[in-house]
Design an enzyme around this catalytic site. Structure first.
Site, PDB file in Angstrom:
ATOM      1  N   HIS B 313      90.403  -1.170  46.799  1.00 62.73           N
ATOM      2  CA  HIS B 313      90.151  -2.088  45.904  1.00 62.73           C
ATOM      3  C   HIS B 313      90.514  -3.574  46.588  1.00 62.73           C
ATOM      4  O   HIS B 313      91.493  -4.278  46.675  1.00 62.73           O
ATOM      5  CB  HIS B 313      91.128  -2.457  44.690  1.00 62.73           C
ATOM      6  CG  HIS B 313      90.486  -1.637  43.729  1.00 62.73           C
ATOM      7  ND1 HIS B 313      91.310  -1.330  42.500  1.00 62.73           N
ATOM      8  CD2 HIS B 313      89.380  -1.283  43.154  1.00 62.73           C
ATOM      9  CE1 HIS B 313      90.681  -0.758  41.639  1.00 62.73           C
ATOM     10  NE2 HIS B 313      89.330  -0.835  42.046  1.00 62.73           N
ATOM     11  N   HIS B 465      94.303  -4.676  47.288  1.00 66.79           N
ATOM     12  CA  HIS B 465      95.281  -4.466  46.470  1.00 66.79           C
ATOM     13  C   HIS B 465      96.258  -3.145  46.953  1.00 66.79           C
ATOM     14  O   HIS B 465      95.564  -2.306  47.518  1.00 66.79           O
ATOM     15  CB  HIS B 465      94.685  -4.210  44.703  1.00 66.79           C
ATOM     16  CG  HIS B 465      94.320  -5.431  44.556  1.00 66.79           C
ATOM     17  ND1 HIS B 465      94.978  -6.627  43.914  1.00 66.79           N
ATOM     18  CD2 HIS B 465      93.083  -6.078  44.563  1.00 66.79           C
ATOM     19  CE1 HIS B 465      94.336  -7.598  43.525  1.00 66.79           C
ATOM     20  NE2 HIS B 465      93.236  -7.494  44.001  1.00 66.79           N
ATOM     21  N   GLY B 466      96.901  -2.874  46.196  1.00 68.78           N
ATOM     22  CA  GLY B 466      97.854  -1.599  46.472  1.00 68.78           C
ATOM     23  C   GLY B 466      97.453  -0.131  45.791  1.00 68.78           C
ATOM     24  O   GLY B 466      98.033   0.399  45.524  1.00 68.78           O
ATOM     25  N   HIS B 467      96.040  -0.285  45.667  1.00 63.84           N
ATOM     26  CA  HIS B 467      95.481   0.731  44.862  1.00 63.84           C
ATOM     27  C   HIS B 467      94.649   1.426  45.611  1.00 63.84           C
ATOM     28  O   HIS B 467      93.391   1.295  46.187  1.00 63.84           O
ATOM     29  CB  HIS B 467      94.303   0.399  43.909  1.00 63.84           C
ATOM     30  CG  HIS B 467      94.953  -1.173  43.250  1.00 63.84           C
ATOM     31  ND1 HIS B 467      94.287  -1.982  42.351  1.00 63.84           N
ATOM     32  CD2 HIS B 467      96.279  -1.353  42.692  1.00 63.84           C
ATOM     33  CE1 HIS B 467      94.858  -2.648  41.967  1.00 63.84           C
ATOM     34  NE2 HIS B 467      96.124  -2.269  41.668  1.00 63.84           N
ATOM     35  N   LEU B 468      95.252   2.789  46.024  1.00 58.50           N
ATOM     36  CA  LEU B 468      94.957   3.821  46.940  1.00 58.50           C
ATOM     37  C   LEU B 468      94.055   4.739  45.911  1.00 58.50           C
ATOM     38  O   LEU B 468      94.782   5.311  45.050  1.00 58.50           O
ATOM     39  CB  LEU B 468      96.090   4.573  47.692  1.00 58.50           C
ATOM     40  CG  LEU B 468      96.587   3.809  48.603  1.00 58.50           C
ATOM     41  CD1 LEU B 468      97.873   4.412  49.214  1.00 58.50           C
ATOM     42  CD2 LEU B 468      95.754   3.673  49.826  1.00 58.50           C
TER      43      LEU B 468
END
Lengths: 484, 530
Positions: B313, B465-468
């Site tokens: 993201h 974003h921190g969305h892995l």
């Protein structure tokens, strides 16, 4: 077998009374004696909710006769923790099998005011029959009608209460004989009808003294001398609510009423079982009854009880950086063993309560005003940190979470000490062992009760020794006589 | 000795792993959870953050451990990226879902069918209706505040969308002032700014207090426990009888000839080794550690897709100086989102995106900018609050497409304290994703016009974003995916991967709730099967 049973209970009772711990035994008036005021005087409406329902609310029946499994109210099973063990509240719905469906009014009355159940015999005074015994006949009938006709019968078999020796149901004969009248509150001279109504609500239906009045060594009420003067109950402290300045003497009428209705004011927050009492009972009382309760509490004889520390007006500022060092290495990031009360307070508490203890406005008391913080015992501070405060549907916006899973006993002690010192001006610190005993519910329990089991056995053995020794002596004498 | 140490072993004690563990424990199964990181109580995280000089590193308060490196540990990720930042990971009990803003979107029905609807990306092997009951279960478990009547797609004006079988457990929190003003002034431009459903309690819920607007949702963590967090899920699992071992790093999985996993072994942080056996194994190590463990053991890679298709993201941030003080940074960290571009035919050519007024106080950034100016003394002092009060940060989440060239692979040239390798981390923003920038700039121009902005945005940059997502993709075809629709490895019948790493597509919203829903779905499945 039966003989042994009787001997056991008799010797237990003997041990208790002979040990000289008995209080003056007040006149054990018949159950129908001395109604303090009639419900009718308060102008309760007979239109819905029914009068019986209002009595059940004022009597706070739902608090104990709850079903912890989440079933409908009054179906019982809730375990009341007492120093002797768990007492299970019965199913008082009209279910004929597991409830009180088959009971006549007389049988109901005998349990409610006389402390004797048709099904299980003598009740333990965890059921406040020592307060209910002053209920009016009309109210007993109305409550009976309500439970029988309005409350849905629920089949729920409740576990038996087994307190074990020496606290046997049959031994309650002796307790009743000595103490069943101990809950009688002092009579007020020239009390107005409103105050009389208040007294009926507080001392009879609401049975407030069951928690707020200290008990003697045999758990008999000290209502005669220290009525509503504050007491340790379970693992909380029920504060002094007499008219003394250490009680509610400095509260305004509005504050008192607001507390009863909403469970929180500037100086107090209803925690533990008081939160429950506010939720299921007090908050639902008619306004006129709340006014009556306030009027009566303000008129009660002042009991000095435990002193309340004066409000700390100005809390010295603190620089967080002075107690929060930068973590030196990776080990410091998960080393959560600190017992520095300042550091723990700033990290775990200050986000709501403020560095100076003044925040959490609307959530409850500022810490500098809180009666729990200013109390001379740390019980409620420790309990509040550990279990939190949750007024349920009464206040959906504020809640103090439980810190049980985040803090160990030593850390709870450290925060309790810090909070009491800094915001309550109480220098005495709280020890880890005190926290343990508070949470176990063994704090400030009479020594005799905590040790009753082995003492009673000791008494029994001594009794046997006397009987056997005496028998041997007689036999020997007889033999000697024969020989002569 | 018993044949098995537990019915189920869950590797990774984060929120998703805990949900699976909880379901199995509730069904009467014995469960062990293994976590590489340590246990850290919430108050300690708050203290770590407050005393930390590294406020820009969001995962720093959770610690950086020699035996359990996180994505910001120096050298652990050998990065080849074209964005300003990269996702953070937390190695601690509770996992990376302790560091989250708490935004809990459901994906839209069309999000699951990106390929068949718009001809790009991949379809999911399951659809919205398959997941709906578990979305509901997850929302009530987490305690979500949301607006039942909102159209969350930006395409069904006036109608609640997507459909729900139960209302949100809680209604939204009170609206921050800045959101009120932005909604009022941007509505005439056609911008649909709606409440972002979130894990913050708007009333007391499940022992949690209602949010009081500390504005610290993810920096580092809610200080009063109003927001649901991974360690709360772990706490619930433990209360149900799940056994937790922390500070143990699983590095070995053994299989038999049929591909069944037969045992695992871990090292304690001091390097002491232990082997455990279970009937079913679950790896819930988020989207970096999960593929890493499988790559280290050469498992689950028949498709050659293991570790590939990384999605993160990308986000685009713009700062505007508006004509009235809005004082962002009061109330919830992220309360409102503009959803106009979340769904629609434009997705044939360019990425979906959502854009939100990011409700944070940017004093540090703005002071840095002002220090470069000629202002000094009292003029500088006055300029800082003036700038902070009137600065609005708009931050978008851009849809990412699975691209096998983006991903993680083992980097044997870097080793942690236990001798385990680091990761190569490669990421390029896709052309499809960049193609949405004209739409963002168009919206920015409209915002500038509506809000009386006189200057060009002070700052503009790509972040992630921190969305892995994406590294262990799910699918029905074993030749191009790692796990099946029930999150079972195609290659190993008793190995499940419960992580946002299984997502075939990213959508343009925060992925966590879908992760919880998948964890509930897999948890029920595993509990019934084992």
């Amino acid at each position: 077998m039966r003989g042994l049973f009787l001997l056991v209970t008799a010797s237990a009772a003997l041990l208790f009374t002979a040990a000289g711990f008995s209080q003056s035994t007040e006149n054990t008036a018949p159950a129908t004696d001395a109604p303090i005021a009639s419900s009718q005087a308060a102008g309760m409406s007979t239109t819905p909710p029914s009068r019986g329902k209002l009595i059940a609310i004022a009597g706070d029946c739902a608090a104990c006769h709850a079903n912890p499994a989440g079933g409908s109210e009054f179906s019982g099973g809730f375990a009341l923790a007492t120093p002797m063990g768990k007492v299970y509240a019965r199913n008082i719905t009209s279910d004929p099998k597991t409830g009180i469906g088959g009971w006549t009014l007389q049988e109901f009355d005998q349990a409610l005011r006389g402390g004797r159940s048709k099904n299980i015999g003598h009740l333990y005074p965890a059921m406040p029959y020592t307060s209910y015994r002053y209920m009016t006949d009309d109210d007993v009938k109305a409550l009976y009608d309500y439970l029988m006709d309005e409350v849905q019968p629920v089949q729920n078999a409740v576990p038996e209460t087994h307190l074990g020796f020496p606290f046997l149901r049959s031994a309650m004969v002796f307790w009743d004989a000595l103490f069943s009248g101990s809950g009688k509150a002092p009579t007020l001279e020239n009390a107005s009808p409103q105050i009389q109504r208040g007294q009926y609500l507080v001392d009879v239906l609401g049975h407030c003294g069951e928690c707020h009045t200290p008990r003697g060594l045999m758990l008999q009420s000290k209502a005669g001398s220290e009525h509503l003067g504050g007491a340790v109950v379970g693992s909380w402290y029920a504060p002094n609510i007499s008219s003394d300045k250490n009680g509610i003497g400095r509260w305004t009428d509005e504050e008192l009423k607001k507390f009863l209705e909403h469970g929180k004011v500037k100086s107090a927050n209803a925690g533990g079982d008081m939160g429950l009492a506010v939720r299921v009972s007090l908050s639902q009382l008619p306004q006129s009854d709340l006014d009556a309760v306030v009027a009566y509490l303000k008129a009660t004889p002042p009991v000095v009880g435990q002193p309340l520390a004066p409000v700390v007006e100005k809390v010295a500022p603190i620089e967080p950086a002075s107690v929060e060092p930068v973590n030196a290495d990776y080990k410091a990031f998960f080393d959560a063993s600190s017992t520095n009360g300042t550091l723990l307070y700033l990290s775990a508490c200050a986000a709501c309560h403020g560095v100076d203890g003044s925040l959490a406005k609307g959530a409850g008391p500022s810490l500098t005003h809180s009666g729990a913080v200013r109390a001379s015992n740390p019980i409620n501070v420790v309990q509040t940190i550990t279990t939190g405060i949750n007024l349920g549907e009464l206040d959906q916006q504020h809640l103090m979470p439980s810190f049980r899973s985040e803090l160990n006993d030593a850390q709870i002690a450290a925060i309790a000490s810090y909070v009491r010192q800094r915001f309550g001006g109480i220098q005495q610190s709280v020890s880890e062992s005190e926290v343990v005993s508070i949470l176990k519910g063994t704090h400030d329990i009479p020594w005799l009760l905590l040790n009753a089991r082995w003492l009673a056995w000791l008494g029994l053995i001594a009794g046997f020794a006397v009987v056997i020794g005496g028998g041997l002596l007689i036999a020997r004498r007889a033999r000697l006589k024969k020989a002569v | 000795m018993a044949e098995y140490d537990a019915d189920v072993i869950v590797i990774g004690a984060g929120g998703l792993g805990a949900v699976v563990a909880l379901q199995a424990a509730k069904a009467g199964k014995s469960v062990i959870m293994l976590e590489a990181g340590p246990e850290i109580p919430n108050w300690k995280v708050i203290q770590n953050w407050r005393s930390s000089p590294r406020k820009d590193n969001f995962v720093a308060p959770y610690g950086d451990y020699p035996w359990a490196p996180n994505s910001y540990t120096k050298g652990y990720l050998d990065k080849d990226i074209d964005t300003l930042r990269w996702p953070g990971t937390v190695r601690a009990v509770g996992g990376t879902s302790r560091h989250w803003t708490g935004i809990t979107w459901r994906f839209l029905p069309e999000d699951f069918k990106l390929q068949s609807t718009h001809g790009v990306g991949r379809d999911w092997p399951i659809g919205y209706d398959d997941l709906e009951p578990f979305y509901t279960e997850a929302e009530y478990f987490i305690g979500v505040s949301g607006m039942d009547s909102d159209d969350q797609s930006g395409k069904h004006a006036g109608l609640a969308y997507p459909h729900r079988s139960k209302p949100y457990p809680m209604s939204p929190e009170a609206k921050p002032y800045s959101v009120q003003r932005l909604q009022m002034r941007l509505a005439p431009m056609g911008m649909r700014i709606i409440h972002a459903p979130c894990a913050r309690a708007s009333r007391n819920y499940d022992g949690r207090p209602a949010c009081i607007g500390n504005n610290l949702c993810q920096q580092p963590e809610c200080p009063i426990g109003a927001k649901f967090s991974g360690e709360m899920a772990v706490e619930k699992a433990r209360a149900a009888g799940v056994k937790l071992r922390s500070e143990v790093v699983v590095d070995t999985l053994k299989k038999d000839g049929s591909g069944k996993i037969t045992s695992l072994s871990y090292q304690t942080r001091d390097g002491v080794r232990q082997t455990l056996k279970a009937k079913t194994y679950v790896i819930a190590g988020h989207a970096l550690e999960t593929p890493k463990l499988l790559l280290m053991n050469e498992l689950a890679n028949r498709s050659g897709q293991l570790g590939r298709n990384l999605m993160v993201h990308p986000g685009f941030a713009s700062f505007f100086e508006v004509d009235e003080p809005l004082w962002q940074g009061r109330g919830q960290y992220n309360h409102a989102i503009m959803v106009n571009w979340r769904s629609g035919d434009h997705r044939k050519e360019s990425a979906a995106f959502t854009m939100s007024p990011w409700n944070v106080n940017k004093t540090a950034d703005l002071t840095n900018i002002l220090l470069q100016s000629k202002l000094i003394g009292s003029k500088l002092d006055a300029a800082i609050p003036e700038a902070v009060g009137r600065t609005v940060m708009m931050l978008s989440i851009l849809e990412d497409l699975a691209n096998p060239d983006n991903g993680v692979s083992l980097n044997p040239n870097w080793k942690d304290a236990l001798g385990l390798p680091g990761l190569h981390f490669k990421y390029r923003v896709a052309d499809y994703t960049k193609a949405c920038l004209p739409n963002i700039f168009n919206d920015s121009a409209n915002i500038a016009q509506a809000m009386g902005v006189k200057k060009a945005p002070m700052l503009e940059y790509f972040i992630t974003h921190g969305h892995l997502m994406g590294t262990v993709m799910m699918g029905d075809d074993p030749s191009n995916s790692v796990v099946d629709r029930n999150l079972r490895c195609h290659d190993h019948e008793n190995l499940f991967l419960v992580t946002t790493g299984v997502y075939p597509s990213s959508t343009a919203v925060n992925p966590t709730l879908t992760g919880y829903a998948l964890a509930f779905r897999a948890g029920h499945y595993i509990a019934a099967e084992v």
